[in-house]
Design a protein around this motif. Structure first.
Motif, PDB file in Angstrom:
ATOM      1  N   LYS A 145       0.547   6.149   1.933  1.00 30.51           N
ATOM      2  CA  LYS A 145       0.545   5.277   0.763  1.00 30.51           C
ATOM      3  C   LYS A 145      -0.867   4.735   0.503  1.00 30.51           C
ATOM      4  N   LEU A 146      -1.546   5.341  -0.465  1.00 27.51           N
ATOM      5  CA  LEU A 146      -2.920   4.960  -0.792  1.00 27.51           C
ATOM      6  C   LEU A 146      -3.044   4.633  -2.281  1.00 27.51           C
ATOM      7  N   ASN A 147      -2.011   4.017  -2.843  1.00 29.29           N
ATOM      8  CA  ASN A 147      -1.977   3.813  -4.294  1.00 29.29           C
ATOM      9  C   ASN A 147      -1.973   2.358  -4.740  1.00 29.29           C
ATOM     10  N   THR A 148      -1.904   1.403  -3.833  1.00 30.71           N
ATOM     11  CA  THR A 148      -1.798   0.004  -4.276  1.00 30.71           C
ATOM     12  C   THR A 148      -2.772  -0.934  -3.567  1.00 30.71           C
ATOM     13  N   ASN A 149      -3.761  -0.398  -2.879  1.00 30.33           N
ATOM     14  CA  ASN A 149      -4.874  -1.182  -2.323  1.00 30.33           C
ATOM     15  C   ASN A 149      -4.455  -2.231  -1.298  1.00 30.33           C
ATOM     16  N   GLU A 150      -3.357  -1.971  -0.581  1.00 33.49           N
ATOM     17  CA  GLU A 150      -3.027  -2.877   0.519  1.00 33.49           C
ATOM     18  C   GLU A 150      -3.986  -2.672   1.691  1.00 33.49           C
ATOM     19  N   ASN A 151      -4.040  -3.670   2.563  1.00 34.93           N
ATOM     20  CA  ASN A 151      -4.761  -3.520   3.812  1.00 34.93           C
ATOM     21  C   ASN A 151      -3.881  -2.696   4.761  1.00 34.93           C
ATOM     22  N   PRO A 152      -4.434  -1.699   5.461  1.00 37.51           N
ATOM     23  CA  PRO A 152      -3.583  -0.799   6.243  1.00 37.51           C
ATOM     24  C   PRO A 152      -3.168  -1.336   7.599  1.00 37.51           C
ATOM     25  N   PHE A 153      -3.634  -2.527   7.986  1.00 35.98           N
ATOM     26  CA  PHE A 153      -3.395  -3.023   9.330  1.00 35.98           C
ATOM     27  C   PHE A 153      -2.417  -4.197   9.318  1.00 35.98           C
TER      28      PHE A 153
END
Length: 365
Positions: free
Chosen positions: A35-43
């Motif tokens: 999921k790389l579409n909504t600019n969340e932090n991945p951690f």
């Protein structure tokens, strides 16, 4: 349509009648997708912050603190600003909506640099306001004459996102202060991505009564699902905006997480370094694949796709490889995709998918 339903719907305000009813359900992405579409932090939240969230659940039977007093005090102390210049919100999106409600009547105008955060169009429409989009002439400076004397001349306020979404571009603070000084209108500076950028605008707040700065913990502090945002401005403006907020606008978990993040911002330093490193690594790799990447100061990249396909085509092709990226149909962005920066594993999966797609396109060609 049922006559009673028709009569009831006809009583809606003219603005509400323009809105379509949303469907009761929407497709949800496959859990196996990157999921790389909504600019969340991945951690995930750091352990010390997570423990504060869990502890807050023990207070779920109580209303949260009215007016977020202790959270505003903590933010004021953390950022070196007076408490009466701080408001807290259910994400910065709530604070944006308050500004639109407070300043705009039907027919009024609001100006935004374009391309920009598309949610602002809806906020303007809900107030019956005119949405004035000012195109960027150069990504690192503002079209001063257009903002002061051109199409935006009579706008009630000017909205600037810095770094900008969806481009990731950054305008030096001196350029923004120049606009604030020359304008007698409110300038709203949305700094959702500021923790990945060279500098922020909070130090300008006490100098200029017509500047309002917005911050969020969604992007750089792993709290997108918890909803914590802040507004900083002149006490008279902040006090009036607080007065039209919903009662108990933030829940007890968001309040506790906000307090803990403010006390432990150093726990995120490695996280931020990772995002900057991966941003550069992926930008270089995409360039080698034939993409044209806009230099970014946010936690995402805007990339113009190689000649031959559109951004929408690439979005669909990547989804077939279980990778989700953003696409925007706005003028000038049709040939672009926006890619959030995730973990190294996620970014490796994205780059592998890009390579596979290009290989298949080459085979078909």
């Amino acid at each position: 349509m049922d006559a009673k339903l028709q009569a009831m719907l006809s009583s809606l305000s003219p603005i509400a009648r323009e809105l379509d009813a949303l469907p009761s359900g929407r497709p949800t992405p496959d859990n196996g997708c990157v999921k790389l579409n909504t600019n969340e932090n991945p951690f995930p939240l750091p352990g010390i912050v997570m423990r504060s969230a869990i502890a807050a659940l023990e207070l779920q039977y109580l209303y949260p603190e009215d007016d977020n007093v202790s959270l505003r005090q903590a933010a004021a102390a953390a950022y070196g600003i007076a408490t009466d210049r701080v408001m807290a919100g259910n994400g910065s999106s709530e604070l944006l909506s308050l500004i639109y409600r407070a300043f705009l009547a039907p027919g009024d105008g609001i100006a935004m640099m374009s391309p920009g955060f598309s949610f602002n169009r809806k906020l303007a429409m809900l107030q019956g306001a005119r949405f004035i989009e000012i195109p960027w002439s150069k990504p690192d400076c503002l079209p001063m004459d257009e903002l002061l004397f051109g199409a935006a001349k009579h706008a009630k306020f000017i909205l600037l996102a810095n770094p900008n979404n969806p481009t990731g571009t950054f305008v030096p603070l001196a350029e923004i202060e120049r606009l604030v000084i020359r304008s007698d209108r409110l300038i709203v500076l949305d700094e959702a991505y500021v923790d990945f950028a060279p500098e922020g605008g909070l130090r300008l707040v006490e100098r200029h009564p017509n500047l309002l700065v917005l911050r969020t913990f969604s992007k750089s502090y792993s709290a997108a699902g918890i909803r914590v945002g802040f507004g900083f401005g002149h006490p008279e403006l902040i006090g009036r905006l607080r007065n039209i907020q919903n009662v108990f606008n933030m829940n007890v978990v968001a309040h506790a997480v906000g307090m803990s993040v403010l006390a432990h911002r150093d726990a995120y330093e490695e996280n931020h370094r990772h995002v900057r490193f991966e941003r550069q690594r992926v930008a270089s790799a995409l360039s080698e694949f034939g993409f044209s990447v806009t230099p970014s100061h946010a936690n995402f990249l805007l990339a113009r796709v190689p000649v031959g396909q559109s951004g929408r085509w690439w979005q669909a092709a990547l989804e077939d490889h279980k990778v989700l990226v953003g696409f925007f149909p706005d003028a000038g962005l049709e040939e672009c995709i926006r890619v959030s920066i995730g973990t190294k594993r996620q970014m490796d999966a994205f780059l592998a998918a890009v390579g596979s797609i290009l290989k298949n396109v080459g085979c078909r060609g």
